[in-house]
Structure formats: C-alpha cells, structure tokens
Design a protein around this motif. Structure first.
Motif, PDB file in Angstrom:
ATOM      1  N   GLN A  85      10.336  -3.181  39.505  1.00 18.58           N
ATOM      2  CA  GLN A  85      11.013  -4.262  38.787  1.00 18.58           C
ATOM      3  C   GLN A  85      10.747  -4.097  37.476  1.00 18.58           C
ATOM      4  O   GLN A  85      11.436  -4.612  36.678  1.00 18.58           O
ATOM      5  CB  GLN A  85      10.465  -5.569  39.505  1.00 18.58           C
ATOM      6  N   ILE A  86       9.314  -3.670  37.035  1.00 19.28           N
ATOM      7  CA  ILE A  86       9.053  -3.704  35.570  1.00 19.28           C
ATOM      8  C   ILE A  86       9.901  -2.804  34.974  1.00 19.28           C
ATOM      9  O   ILE A  86      10.591  -2.832  33.948  1.00 19.28           O
ATOM     10  CB  ILE A  86       7.609  -3.401  35.588  1.00 19.28           C
ATOM     11  N   ALA A  87      10.086  -1.401  35.754  1.00 21.43           N
ATOM     12  CA  ALA A  87      11.057  -0.397  35.220  1.00 21.43           C
ATOM     13  C   ALA A  87      12.438  -0.868  35.063  1.00 21.43           C
ATOM     14  O   ALA A  87      13.059  -0.712  33.875  1.00 21.43           O
ATOM     15  CB  ALA A  87      11.042   0.794  36.128  1.00 21.43           C
ATOM     16  N   ILE A  88      13.147  -1.845  35.977  1.00 23.94           N
ATOM     17  CA  ILE A  88      14.321  -2.224  35.770  1.00 23.94           C
ATOM     18  C   ILE A  88      14.304  -3.330  34.504  1.00 23.94           C
ATOM     19  O   ILE A  88      15.435  -3.306  33.667  1.00 23.94           O
ATOM     20  CB  ILE A  88      14.855  -3.072  37.071  1.00 23.94           C
ATOM     21  N   ALA A  89      13.322  -4.023  34.364  1.00 26.19           N
ATOM     22  CA  ALA A  89      13.203  -4.965  33.156  1.00 26.19           C
ATOM     23  C   ALA A  89      13.303  -4.093  32.096  1.00 26.19           C
ATOM     24  O   ALA A  89      13.892  -4.526  31.014  1.00 26.19           O
ATOM     25  CB  ALA A  89      12.040  -6.044  33.381  1.00 26.19           C
ATOM     26  N   LEU A  90      12.478  -2.960  31.983  1.00 22.36           N
ATOM     27  CA  LEU A  90      12.204  -2.363  30.709  1.00 22.36           C
ATOM     28  C   LEU A  90      13.863  -1.640  30.438  1.00 22.36           C
ATOM     29  O   LEU A  90      14.073  -1.489  29.274  1.00 22.36           O
ATOM     30  CB  LEU A  90      11.168  -1.104  30.631  1.00 22.36           C
ATOM     31  N   ALA A  91      14.300  -1.437  31.438  1.00 19.61           N
ATOM     32  CA  ALA A  91      15.674  -0.679  31.435  1.00 19.61           C
ATOM     33  C   ALA A  91      16.679  -1.586  30.620  1.00 19.61           C
ATOM     34  O   ALA A  91      17.464  -1.180  29.557  1.00 19.61           O
ATOM     35  CB  ALA A  91      16.230  -0.195  32.692  1.00 19.61           C
ATOM     36  N   ALA A  92      16.642  -3.027  30.905  1.00 22.51           N
ATOM     37  CA  ALA A  92      17.324  -3.900  30.235  1.00 22.51           C
ATOM     38  C   ALA A  92      17.335  -3.868  28.726  1.00 22.51           C
ATOM     39  O   ALA A  92      18.048  -3.943  27.789  1.00 22.51           O
ATOM     40  CB  ALA A  92      17.349  -5.152  30.922  1.00 22.51           C
ATOM     41  N   ILE A  93      15.776  -4.022  28.379  1.00 26.18           N
ATOM     42  CA  ILE A  93      15.486  -3.992  27.115  1.00 26.18           C
ATOM     43  C   ILE A  93      15.968  -2.714  26.311  1.00 26.18           C
ATOM     44  O   ILE A  93      16.322  -2.837  25.174  1.00 26.18           O
ATOM     45  CB  ILE A  93      13.669  -4.122  26.931  1.00 26.18           C
TER      46      ILE A  93
ATOM     47  N   GLY B  32      10.035   5.196  28.517  1.00 19.45           N
ATOM     48  CA  GLY B  32       8.962   4.150  29.257  1.00 19.45           C
ATOM     49  C   GLY B  32       9.582   3.600  30.469  1.00 19.45           C
ATOM     50  O   GLY B  32       8.714   3.631  31.543  1.00 19.45           O
ATOM     51  N   VAL B  33      10.830   3.688  30.675  1.00 23.10           N
ATOM     52  CA  VAL B  33      11.290   3.230  32.170  1.00 23.10           C
ATOM     53  C   VAL B  33      11.138   4.436  32.819  1.00 23.10           C
ATOM     54  O   VAL B  33      10.652   3.764  34.190  1.00 23.10           O
ATOM     55  CB  VAL B  33      13.104   3.053  31.898  1.00 23.10           C
ATOM     56  N   PHE B  34      11.400   5.489  32.651  1.00 23.83           N
ATOM     57  CA  PHE B  34      11.208   6.848  33.545  1.00 23.83           C
ATOM     58  C   PHE B  34       9.560   6.876  34.048  1.00 23.83           C
ATOM     59  O   PHE B  34       9.174   7.097  35.174  1.00 23.83           O
ATOM     60  CB  PHE B  34      11.735   8.098  32.970  1.00 23.83           C
ATOM     61  N   GLY B  35       8.829   6.572  32.936  1.00 24.83           N
ATOM     62  CA  GLY B  35       7.456   6.615  33.181  1.00 24.83           C
ATOM     63  C   GLY B  35       6.881   5.830  34.274  1.00 24.83           C
ATOM     64  O   GLY B  35       6.127   5.940  35.272  1.00 24.83           O
ATOM     65  N   VAL B  36       7.436   4.155  34.041  1.00 26.25           N
ATOM     66  CA  VAL B  36       7.034   3.246  34.933  1.00 26.25           C
ATOM     67  C   VAL B  36       7.731   3.645  36.418  1.00 26.25           C
ATOM     68  O   VAL B  36       7.114   3.187  37.312  1.00 26.25           O
ATOM     69  CB  VAL B  36       7.355   1.777  34.426  1.00 26.25           C
ATOM     70  N   ALA B  37       8.898   4.090  36.374  1.00 23.74           N
ATOM     71  CA  ALA B  37       9.558   4.370  37.608  1.00 23.74           C
ATOM     72  C   ALA B  37       8.810   5.305  38.355  1.00 23.74           C
ATOM     73  O   ALA B  37       8.819   5.142  39.513  1.00 23.74           O
ATOM     74  CB  ALA B  37      11.128   4.612  37.450  1.00 23.74           C
ATOM     75  N   GLY B  38       8.402   6.230  37.667  1.00 25.05           N
ATOM     76  CA  GLY B  38       7.636   7.223  38.269  1.00 25.05           C
ATOM     77  C   GLY B  38       6.337   6.717  38.967  1.00 25.05           C
ATOM     78  O   GLY B  38       6.046   7.221  40.077  1.00 25.05           O
TER      79      GLY B  38
END
Length: 192
Positions: A153-161, A173-179
């Motif tokens: 969910q945090i990765a999705i929020a970062l993706a929006a930003i 950062g999205v890829f890192g948190v998603a990983g």
C-alpha cells in the motif's frame, strides 16, 4: 462539440490527441500504471491471506478454549472420584470389620476409575497446548501478511506521488518498497 461544429479543446485534450496521432507515449506513466495495477492485485491477495490466517487463529483459539473446558470437567470428575475414594477409605476405618470389606472394595473401585479420567484430562490439556500453538503460528503468519500488505500500500501511494511529480528516484523508491512487500509476502507464505 456544439451543434454548429464548434469544438473547444482543453490543453490536456490537445496533448492526448497529439500523442495519439503521433504515436507518442509516456513510458514513465505507463510503467507506474502497470506497476500500480500489479501491486494492487498482489496486495489484494496478501490481504485475503492475512484475513484467512487471522480467522484460522481465532478458530484454533476457540478450539483450545473448548478443549480447556473439557479438561477442567475431566479434572473435576477426577477430583470427585478422589473424594469418594477418600470417603470410602474413611468409612473403612470407622465401621466394624464385617462392613469394612464393602468400603475397601468401593475405595479400590474409585481408585481404578480415576486413572482413565486422569489420562483423558491430560490428553485434553495436550490438545489445548497444540491448538494454542497452531493459533500462535497463524497469528504470526497473519502479522507477516499484514506487513506485506502495508508495504504494498505504501508502494502504491509512492507510485501516485511519483506519477504526479515525474521523479525518477521516486519510481525506484516504489520498486524498493514493493520489493520489501514481496519479500514479506514470501516470508508469510513460507511461515517465517
């Protein structure tokens, strides 16, 4: 478009038409969109697993409570047989010799009846322990699923930003948190 053929384009409409006519595409936005869709799907699966493990933990804890009640009932039954045995032994001491054999026989019977009751109570206590351990394992797994879901969910929020700001470092950062979320999901699946 009006009925007289007059059409007003907004700046965004113009850009979309231009990109469509000239084959341009926004790779950054496309990557973020696909990543977000994948993360949302995987996150939904993780959330489902988290809910299932939480339900299992509650069910196992309920089974432990039922077995605990049954064990307590068996121990009360065992204690009642012990009390009857004690009374029969006391009776054997207090009565005359001709009536003593009847009380001794009753005391021996109560003593013999206690052993299977004790064995059943001990088996039920082991069952309680087993159900509690299963419940604890499910709750641990539930927490892992919840952590994995939260990371996605945090990765999705970062993706929006990242999509709004068009910052490449945010995309990474999205890829890192998603990983991290996927690693936590793997840990949950492997019961780690």
């Amino acid at each position: 478009m009006s009925s007289h053929g007059f059409h007003v384009h907004g700046p965004h409409d113009h850009e979309l038409e231009h990109a469509a006519q000239h084959g341009q595409s926004d790779r950054f936005a496309g990557t973020i969109a696909v990543t977000t869709a994948i993360l949302a799907t995987v996150g939904a699966l993780f959330a489902y697993q988290g809910g299932a493990t939480q339900a299992n933990a509650a069910l196992y804890k309920n089974n432990a409570a039922i077995a605990k009640t049954e064990a307590a009932n068996q121990w009360a039954y065992y204690q009642a047989k012990g009390s009857k045995q004690n009374l029969a032994e006391l009776g054997a001491e207090l009565v005359s010799d001709e009536r003593r054999a009847r009380f001794v026989q009753s005391a021996e019977r109560y003593k013999a009846e206690k052993e299977p009751i004790k064995a059943k109570a001990e088996a039920l206590e082991q069952e309680v322990k087993d159900w509690n351990e299963k419940s604890d394992a499910q709750m641990h797994q539930h927490h892992r699923w919840a952590q994995a879901t939260t990371a996605l969910q945090i990765a999705i929020a970062l993706a929006a930003i990242a999509l709004l700001t068009k910052r490449d470092w945010l995309k990474w950062g999205v890829f890192g948190v998603a990983g991290l979320g996927l690693a936590l999901g793997a840990a949950a699946a492997l019961h780690l």
